[in-house]
Design an enzyme around this catalytic site. Structure first.
Site, PDB file in Angstrom:
ATOM      1  CB  SER A 119      -0.879   0.001   1.245  1.00 25.02           C
ATOM      2  OG  SER A 119      -0.101   0.395   2.352  1.00 25.02           O
ATOM      3  CE  LYS A 120       0.548   5.626  -4.371  1.00 29.73           C
ATOM      4  NZ  LYS A 120      -0.702   5.907  -5.044  1.00 29.73           N
ATOM      5  NE  ARG A 121      -2.224   4.796   4.496  1.00 33.39           N
ATOM      6  CZ  ARG A 121      -2.887   5.300   3.457  1.00 33.39           C
ATOM      7  NH1 ARG A 121      -2.593   6.492   3.012  1.00 33.39           N
ATOM      8  NH2 ARG A 121      -3.848   4.613   2.871  1.00 33.39           N
ATOM      9  CG  ASP A 122       4.399  -1.939   2.734  1.00 34.54           C
ATOM     10  OD1 ASP A 122       5.232  -1.958   3.651  1.00 34.54           O
ATOM     11  OD2 ASP A 122       4.002  -2.955   2.144  1.00 34.54           O
ATOM     12  CD  GLN A 179       5.299   2.314  -1.023  1.00 39.61           C
ATOM     13  OE1 GLN A 179       4.666   2.630  -2.011  1.00 39.61           O
ATOM     14  NE2 GLN A 179       4.735   1.742   0.012  1.00 39.61           N
TER      15      GLN A 179
END
Ligand code: GLU
Length: 492
Positions: free
Chosen positions: A253-256, A261
Site C-alpha cells: 500500500s502507499k503507506r507500507d 517507496q
C-alpha cells in the site's frame, strides 16, 4: 507497422514512486528499442485528488533517472496539449458525438439512488453494477429531473452479452464479459471526463501504439475497450506489467513502511540514478543469461516485453543496496565527493566554501570509504571517527586496549609522531617496522592497539591511510588521552 509510440500518463495525485517509475521505464525502453517515441502525459482530471506540484515532481524524478520524453507538457509536441485539464474541449466534442449517436446518455441518478441500488444488489447476493434504469428517458422525464435540480453525468451504454477480449503482451489472451460491467460514468456532473474515457480519447488522438501499465489497471481495460468500440477506433496493444510486492511478498500500500517507496527518497538517501534504473528494470523483466548489471543505454537495446513475467516481482531491498554499492564503487571519486558534500555539510562536518586543501583531503576520505558505501548518506556515520572531538570506544576496542602491553606500543608511536606536522602514508610502514623492532610486538599485537587507540574501533578502513588522514595532531591527542587515562577508558 505503425510507428511505436508509448506513454507514461501519471495522475498528479502523488509523487513518483517505484511502481510509476518502473512503468515509465518499461514504456520508455520499449519505445527506444523500437525506434519509437515516448510521451509523457499528465492525467489531472481527478481534480479533487490532485496534489500541488506532483506532476512536476514526477517529471523531475524521471529526468533524474535519465528517462527522457519526446513529447510532453514542457517541450510540447504534435499532439499538444499534454495536460488533460487543457483538453476539456476535445473530450466534450467526443462526448457529444457519443451522445448524438445514442451510445452514451445523460444519467440523472443521484448518489443516494446509486448507493441504494448497490445495497439492494448486494443484499440479493448479486455483484453490484449500475442497472441503467435511466438509459432511455423521454424528453419529459429528463425535463422533470432537470427541474428537480438534478445535474446529470454521462454514462456509456454498455452492450450486453459481449465478450471483451484482448491479447495482452504480458498476460496473453485476457477476456471479460460485458455483462459484468454496468453503464459507467464517462463524464462527471461538471463535464470533466473520467479516466476511462479521457485515457481512450488521448491515447487514440496521440496515436499511442502500445500501452504499458501496472496490472492493477487490468480491470479498467474492458471499459476502455468499450469506449474504443463505441467510436469504432482501433485499439492499441496492451501490456499489463506485474505487481511489485513488498519484501514479505505482500501487496504494497502507499503507506507500507517495509520499503522506501518514493524515488525522491532514494535520491535523498544517496542512491545513484543508474542503480535505481538497473534495479527497476529487473522488477518483472529478466534478461537472457546471468548478467544483471545494465546501463540505461544497454537496457534500451536489450529490453523485450516477451521477457516480462506474469508473476509478481518482489522488492528486494538488499539487492538494491548491493546494486547501488556496485555503482558507487565504480564511480569517479570526484562525483561521489560532490554527492557526499551536502550530507557532510548538513552534519556540520564541512562548511560551504571549501579550500583547495579541504577538498583534496575530503576526496581522500571519500576514497577510503567508497567501496563500503551502500548509499551516500552513510558517509556521515562512516566517517564519524575523523571528526570526533571526544573519543568513544567500542567494547571490542576497550578489550584490546586493556591488554598489558598496550602502554608500550602507544608510547612508542607517540614518541615517533611527536614534532611532526603531518605524516604521509609511505612514511608509516618504516615507522611501524621501527616500533616493532623496539618493542618486540608485531602483527595483530601491534596494529590492533594502534587502530583501537586512534579510531576507537577494531575494524575499519586502511590503517595507514586513516592515520595520515586524521593528521598528526589528532592522532597524538588520542594517544595522549590513552596514555593519561587508559584505565578510565577501558573501565579497569
Ligand atoms: N493516470 C493513470 C495512473 O496514474 C494512468 C493509467 C494508464 O496508464 O492508463 O495510474
Amino acid at each position: 507497422m505503425d510507428r511505436v509510440r508509448t506513454r507514461y500518463a501519471p495522475s498528479p495525485t502523488g509523487y513518483l514512486h517505484i511502481g510509476g517509475a518502473r512503468t515509465a521505464l518499461f514504456s520508455f525502453l520499449y519505445a527506444k528499442k523500437h525506434g519509437g517515441d515516448f510521451i509523457l502525459r499528465i492525467e489531472d482530471t481527478d481534480t479533487e485528488r490532485n496534489v500541488e506540484g506532483a506532476g512536476e515532481e514526477q517529471m523531475d524524478g524521471l529526468r533524474w533517472l535519465g528517462i527522457e520524453w519526446d513529447e510532453s507538457v514542457d517541450i510540447g509536441g504534435p499532439y499538444a496539449p499534454y495536460r488533460c485539464m487543457e483538453r476539456l474541449d476535445i473530450y466534450q466534442t467526443y462526448l457529444n458525438q457519443l451522445l448524438a449517436e445514442g451510445k452514451a446518455y445523460y444519467s440523472y441518478a443521484t448518489k443516494e439512488e446509486i448507493e441504494k441500488e448497490r445495497e439492494e444488489q448486494l443484499a440479493r447476493g448479486e455483484a453490484p453494477k449500475y442497472s441503467g434504469w435511466d438509459r432511455d428517458l423521454t424528453a419529459e422525464e429528463r425535463a422533470k429531473y432537470e427541474k428537480e435540480g438534478r445535474v446529470p453525468t454521462v454514462r456509456l451504454k454498455v452492450p450486453s452479452g459481449k465478450q471483451l477480449v484482448f491479447q495482452d503482451l504480458v498476460r496473453g489472451e485476457v477476456s471479460f464479459e460485458s455483462d459484468g460491467i454496468g453503464d459507467f460514468v464517462i463524464a462527471r456532473e461538471d463535464g470533466r471526463p473520467t479516466y476511462n474515457f479521457a485515457v481512450v480519447v488521448d491515447d487514440y488522438l496521440m496515436k499511442i501504439s502500445h500501452i504499458f501499465r501496472g496490472e492493477e489497471h487490468i480491470s479498467n481495460t474492458p471499459k476502455q475497450l468499450l469506449v474504443y468500440q463505441a467510436f469504432g477506433w482501433k485499439t492499441p496493444i496492451f501490456g499489463h506489467i506485474p505487481l511489485i510486492l513488498n519484501p514479505e511478498g505482500k501487496k504494497m500500500s502507499k503507506r507500507d513502511g517495509s520499503i522506501v517507496q518514493f524515488i525522491s527518497q532514494y535520491r535523498e538517501l544517496g542512491f545513484l540514478p543508474e542503480a535505481i534504473v538497473n534495479f527497476l528494470s529487473l522488477l518483472g523483466w529478466s534478461p537472457e543469461g546471468e548478467e544483471e548489471i545494465f546501463s540505461l543505454e544497454e537496457l534500451c537495446n536489450l529490453f523485450g516485453i516477451e521477457r516480462v513475467s506474469k508473476s509478481p516481482a518482489i522488492f528486494d531491498t538488499a539487492k538494491l543496496k548491493w546494486m547501488n554499492n556496485h555503482y558507487i564503487k565504480r564511480a569517479d571519486t570526484e562525483r561521489i565527493l560532490d554527492l557526499a558534500l551536502p550530507y557532510l555539510e548538513k552534519a556540520g562536518r564541512v562548511t560551504g566554501d571549501l579550500q583547495e586543501g579541504d577538498r583534496a583531503w575530503l576526496k581522500r576520505l571519500i576514497g577510503l570509504y567508497q567501496e563500503q558505501l551502500d548509499q551516500i548518506s552513510d558517509i556521515v556515520q562512516l566517517t564519524d571517527l575523523f571528526f570526533r572531538e571526544e573519543m568513544t570506544y567500542s567494547e571490542e576496542a576497550k578489550q584490546v586496549l586493556s591488554e598489558d602491553h598496550i602502554p608500550v606500543v602507544l608510547a612508542a608511536l607517540l614518541e615517533k609522531l611527536q614534532g611532526k606536522e603531518e605524516i604521509q602514508v609511505a612514511e608509516l610502514q618504516p615507522l611501524f617496522k621501527q616500533i616493532q623492532k623496539e618493542t618486540g610486538y608485531k602483527g595483530k599485537q601491534l596494529f590492533m592497539p594502534i587502530r583501537a587507540a586512534v579510531t576507537g574501533e577494531v575494524h575499519g578502513p586502511d590503517l595507514k591511510e586513516s592515520i595520515s588522514l586524521l593528521g598528526v595532531q589528532k592522532v597524538l591527542q588520542r594517544l595522549q588521552t590513552l596514555v593519561d587515562k587508559r584505565e578510565e577508558v577501558v573501565g579497569k
